[in-house]
Design a protein around this motif. Structure first.
Motif, PDB file in Angstrom:
ATOM      1  N   CYS A 104       0.867  -1.179   0.000  1.00 32.19           N
ATOM      2  CA  CYS A 104       0.000   0.000   0.000  1.00 32.19           C
ATOM      3  C   CYS A 104       0.901   1.224   0.000  1.00 32.19           C
ATOM      4  N   VAL A 105       0.863   1.988  -1.103  1.00 39.38           N
ATOM      5  CA  VAL A 105       1.766   3.134  -1.230  1.00 39.38           C
ATOM      6  C   VAL A 105       1.064   4.472  -0.977  1.00 39.38           C
ATOM      7  N   SER A 106       1.848   5.436  -0.537  1.00 39.84           N
ATOM      8  CA  SER A 106       1.365   6.809  -0.389  1.00 39.84           C
ATOM      9  C   SER A 106       1.607   7.556  -1.699  1.00 39.84           C
ATOM     10  N   SER A 107       0.753   8.538  -1.981  1.00 35.96           N
ATOM     11  CA  SER A 107       0.919   9.309  -3.213  1.00 35.96           C
ATOM     12  C   SER A 107       1.233  10.782  -2.937  1.00 35.96           C
ATOM     13  N   GLN A 108       1.000  11.223  -1.711  1.00 36.31           N
ATOM     14  CA  GLN A 108       1.280  12.616  -1.343  1.00 36.31           C
ATOM     15  C   GLN A 108       1.794  12.645   0.099  1.00 36.31           C
ATOM     16  N   ILE A 109       2.481  13.745   0.448  1.00 35.42           N
ATOM     17  CA  ILE A 109       2.850  13.934   1.850  1.00 35.42           C
ATOM     18  C   ILE A 109       1.714  14.743   2.454  1.00 35.42           C
ATOM     19  N   VAL A 153      -1.438  -1.233  -4.158  1.00 37.00           N
ATOM     20  CA  VAL A 153      -2.660  -0.442  -3.995  1.00 37.00           C
ATOM     21  C   VAL A 153      -2.281   0.992  -3.599  1.00 37.00           C
ATOM     22  N   PHE A 154      -2.899   1.958  -4.274  1.00 40.50           N
ATOM     23  CA  PHE A 154      -2.687   3.374  -3.945  1.00 40.50           C
ATOM     24  C   PHE A 154      -3.707   3.753  -2.881  1.00 40.50           C
ATOM     25  N   MET A 155      -3.457   3.238  -1.681  1.00 43.17           N
ATOM     26  CA  MET A 155      -4.388   3.494  -0.586  1.00 43.17           C
ATOM     27  C   MET A 155      -3.664   4.004   0.655  1.00 43.17           C
ATOM     28  N   GLY A 156      -2.432   4.453   0.465  1.00 46.63           N
ATOM     29  CA  GLY A 156      -1.705   5.040   1.592  1.00 46.63           C
ATOM     30  C   GLY A 156      -2.111   6.493   1.750  1.00 46.63           C
ATOM     31  N   ILE A 157      -1.186   7.293   2.264  1.00 49.54           N
ATOM     32  CA  ILE A 157      -1.495   8.710   2.488  1.00 49.54           C
ATOM     33  C   ILE A 157      -1.640   9.431   1.142  1.00 49.54           C
ATOM     34  N   GLY A 158      -2.646  10.307   1.085  1.00 49.14           N
ATOM     35  CA  GLY A 158      -2.809  11.153  -0.097  1.00 49.14           C
ATOM     36  C   GLY A 158      -3.955  10.743  -0.994  1.00 49.14           C
ATOM     37  N   GLU A 159      -4.281  11.635  -1.915  1.00 44.71           N
ATOM     38  CA  GLU A 159      -5.327  11.386  -2.907  1.00 44.71           C
ATOM     39  C   GLU A 159      -4.614  11.210  -4.257  1.00 44.71           C
ATOM     40  N   PRO A 160      -4.501   9.961  -4.733  1.00 39.98           N
ATOM     41  CA  PRO A 160      -3.705   9.722  -5.951  1.00 39.98           C
ATOM     42  C   PRO A 160      -4.166  10.533  -7.156  1.00 39.98           C
ATOM     43  N   LEU A 161      -5.468  10.755  -7.288  1.00 45.25           N
ATOM     44  CA  LEU A 161      -5.939  11.487  -8.477  1.00 45.25           C
ATOM     45  C   LEU A 161      -5.706  12.994  -8.352  1.00 45.25           C
ATOM     46  N   ASP A 162      -5.283  13.450  -7.163  1.00 40.38           N
ATOM     47  CA  ASP A 162      -4.889  14.843  -6.972  1.00 40.38           C
ATOM     48  C   ASP A 162      -3.389  15.022  -7.312  1.00 40.38           C
ATOM     49  N   ASN A 163      -2.742  13.913  -7.664  1.00 42.08           N
ATOM     50  CA  ASN A 163      -1.333  13.936  -8.091  1.00 42.08           C
ATOM     51  C   ASN A 163      -1.255  13.081  -9.354  1.00 42.08           C
ATOM     52  N   PHE A 164      -2.133  13.410 -10.278  1.00 45.46           N
ATOM     53  CA  PHE A 164      -2.446  12.536 -11.412  1.00 45.46           C
ATOM     54  C   PHE A 164      -1.231  12.139 -12.263  1.00 45.46           C
ATOM     55  N   GLU A 165      -0.493  13.138 -12.762  1.00 44.92           N
ATOM     56  CA  GLU A 165       0.585  12.819 -13.709  1.00 44.92           C
ATOM     57  C   GLU A 165       1.689  11.989 -13.056  1.00 44.92           C
ATOM     58  N   ASN A 166       2.048  12.346 -11.820  1.00 41.13           N
ATOM     59  CA  ASN A 166       3.105  11.573 -11.149  1.00 41.13           C
ATOM     60  C   ASN A 166       2.665  10.140 -10.867  1.00 41.13           C
ATOM     61  N   VAL A 167       1.407   9.985 -10.498  1.00 32.78           N
ATOM     62  CA  VAL A 167       0.891   8.639 -10.237  1.00 32.78           C
ATOM     63  C   VAL A 167       0.884   7.822 -11.538  1.00 32.78           C
ATOM     64  N   MET A 168       0.442   8.457 -12.634  1.00 37.57           N
ATOM     65  CA  MET A 168       0.425   7.743 -13.927  1.00 37.57           C
ATOM     66  C   MET A 168       1.835   7.324 -14.340  1.00 37.57           C
ATOM     67  N   LYS A 169       2.784   8.224 -14.112  1.00 36.81           N
ATOM     68  CA  LYS A 169       4.168   7.909 -14.487  1.00 36.81           C
ATOM     69  C   LYS A 169       4.718   6.776 -13.613  1.00 36.81           C
ATOM     70  N   SER A 170       4.389   6.820 -12.327  1.00 37.84           N
ATOM     71  CA  SER A 170       4.877   5.746 -11.444  1.00 37.84           C
ATOM     72  C   SER A 170       4.302   4.404 -11.884  1.00 37.84           C
ATOM     73  N   ILE A 171       3.044   4.403 -12.322  1.00 39.21           N
ATOM     74  CA  ILE A 171       2.406   3.161 -12.756  1.00 39.21           C
ATOM     75  C   ILE A 171       3.088   2.612 -14.012  1.00 39.21           C
ATOM     76  N   GLU A 172       3.470   3.543 -14.889  1.00 36.26           N
ATOM     77  CA  GLU A 172       4.179   3.133 -16.095  1.00 36.26           C
ATOM     78  C   GLU A 172       5.488   2.407 -15.744  1.00 36.26           C
ATOM     79  N   ILE A 173       6.199   2.946 -14.759  1.00 39.18           N
ATOM     80  CA  ILE A 173       7.473   2.334 -14.342  1.00 39.18           C
ATOM     81  C   ILE A 173       7.214   0.995 -13.637  1.00 39.18           C
ATOM     82  N   ILE A 174       6.184   0.975 -12.804  1.00 38.16           N
ATOM     83  CA  ILE A 174       5.839  -0.251 -12.066  1.00 38.16           C
ATOM     84  C   ILE A 174       5.457  -1.354 -13.057  1.00 38.16           C
ATOM     85  N   ASN A 175       4.745  -0.925 -14.083  1.00 42.10           N
ATOM     86  CA  ASN A 175       4.232  -1.799 -15.123  1.00 42.10           C
ATOM     87  C   ASN A 175       5.276  -2.349 -16.083  1.00 42.10           C
ATOM     88  N   ASN A 176       6.254  -1.537 -16.378  1.00 45.00           N
ATOM     89  CA  ASN A 176       7.216  -1.864 -17.440  1.00 45.00           C
ATOM     90  C   ASN A 176       7.886  -3.218 -17.196  1.00 45.00           C
TER      91      ASN A 176
END
Ligand code: SAH
Length: 341
Positions: A104-109, A153-176
């Motif tokens: 379970c990862v955090s997306s924002q501080i 799961v993006f269920m740690g601290i933060g609202e992932p869709l409020d940090n949209f581009e960084n979250v999408m980029k992290s998923i791309e790296i996780i996915n690759n």
């Protein structure tokens, strides 16, 4: 200041190597060292020339988080408080399931959403995490626990869709496949309901699972629990979810945290059935985790089971989420909160 190389996806690295007149396959080699081999220094990149390693070392940092605190539950769940290297701390949780390890990862501080039952409410929002900082949570846990994670799961601290581009980029790296190689279907993004970003997500054609923190099918109750409902109410949210399903053909998961005498009676269950009837979805029932000074407390087991049975008997697939790590306050931002005090 040196850049964090973990903020670079494969494309960015290829672009960088092109600029310095290096072959594109060097980008792949470095990318693999960082995200697949999980090395913590350039000196470990043995198939790269000494000269190039030195050049990279001058240009980039490899940001490796320090562990401030680590708690281990009797059930094997581990909770990490990481120092993100600028004096701020975030939480990451490692859980073991039958099918493998999940993080379970955090997306924002911090978080701006202000949900009344959440431990992040009332303490400061600091900033978004970068893509590299999101991915580093997984890398750091894998280094420390010597395991390979299969679900995120993006269920740690933060609202992932409020940090949209960084979250999408992290998923791309996780996915690759040359990076962390975790399939999109093994990644879940949870949102409190930022409607415009739900459409953005649908249009990116991401195969990740979307989880919606619903928690009530009644606007008055939901607004009381989640201020975001004053901006995007239940009708707008459900419309966006239906459109998301139409566009992506993907099932949505609804999170519903049951709080005693608040949203856990039969009437609430009836409203929920009416709202979700016919949708391609699944309901995840979560016994609410009482936070310090919070007004919501956990429903009785009896009510939780009744609620689930009512949903299942009326055509809505619902399961009760197994509670992991409750002995270490593993749920919901409580470590960062303590650490700030
Ligand atoms: N901001 C995103 C993701 C982080 S919260 C979201 O709202 O979905 C992850 C999940 O934990 C959400 O479903 C959230 O509603 C839930 N949650 C937060 N605090 C909780 C608590 N005290 N007890 C139970 N669930 C909680």
């Amino acid at each position: 200041m040196k850049k964090n190389i973990k903020d670079y996806n494969l494309e960015d690295l290829k672009e960088y190597f092109k600029q310095i007149d290096e072959k594109p396959f060097r980008a792949e080699q470095v990318f693999k060292w960082i995200f697949s081999e999980n090395v913590t220094s350039f000196s470990e990149m043995t198939n790269i020339s000494l000269e190039l390693r030195e050049k990279l070392d001058n240009e980039f940092n490899i940001n490796n988080f320090n562990i401030i605190k680590k708690l281990e539950s009797k059930d094997g769940t581990k909770k990490y408080l990481f120092d993100v290297l600028d004096g701020n701390a975030i939480e990451t949780v490692l859980m073991e399931y039958k099918h493998g390890f999940s993080i379970c990862v955090s997306s924002q501080i911090g978080c701006k959403m202000g949900c009344k039952f959440c431990a992040s409410t009332g303490i400061p929002f600091v900033r978004n995490l970068s893509a590299g900082e999101i991915v580093e949570q997984i890398l750091a846990v894998q280094r420390d626990s010597k395991i390979k994670v299969s679900n995120i799961v993006f269920m740690g601290i933060g609202e992932p869709l409020d940090n949209f581009e960084n979250v999408m980029k992290s998923i791309e790296i996780i996915n690759n496949p040359k990076g962390l190689n975790i399939g999109a279907r093994h990644i879940s993004i949870s949102t409190s309901g930022l409607v415009p970003r739900i459409y953005d997500l649908a249009n990116r054609n991401s195969q990740s699972t979307l989880s919606i923190s619903l928690h009530s099918a009644d606007n008055i109750k939901r607004s009381e629990m989640m201020p975001v409902n004053n901006t995007y109410n239940i009708e707008e949210l459900i419309k966006a979810c239906k459109d998301y399903i139409k566009i992506t053909n993907r099932r949505i998961s609804f999170e519903y945290a049951l709080a005693k005498d608040n949203n856990d009676n039969l009437d609430d269950a009836k409203k929920l059935v009416k709202l979700l009837k016919g949708m391609l979805c699944h309901v995840n029932l979560i016994p609410i985790n009482k936070i310090e000074s919070g007004k919501y407390s956990k429903s009785t087991n009896e009510n939780i089971i009744k609620f689930r049975d009512y949903l299942n008997d009326n055509g809505i697939v619902a399961t009760i989420r197994r509670e992991l790590g409750s002995d270490i306050d593993a749920a919901c931002g409580q470590l960062r909160r303590q650490n700030l005090k």
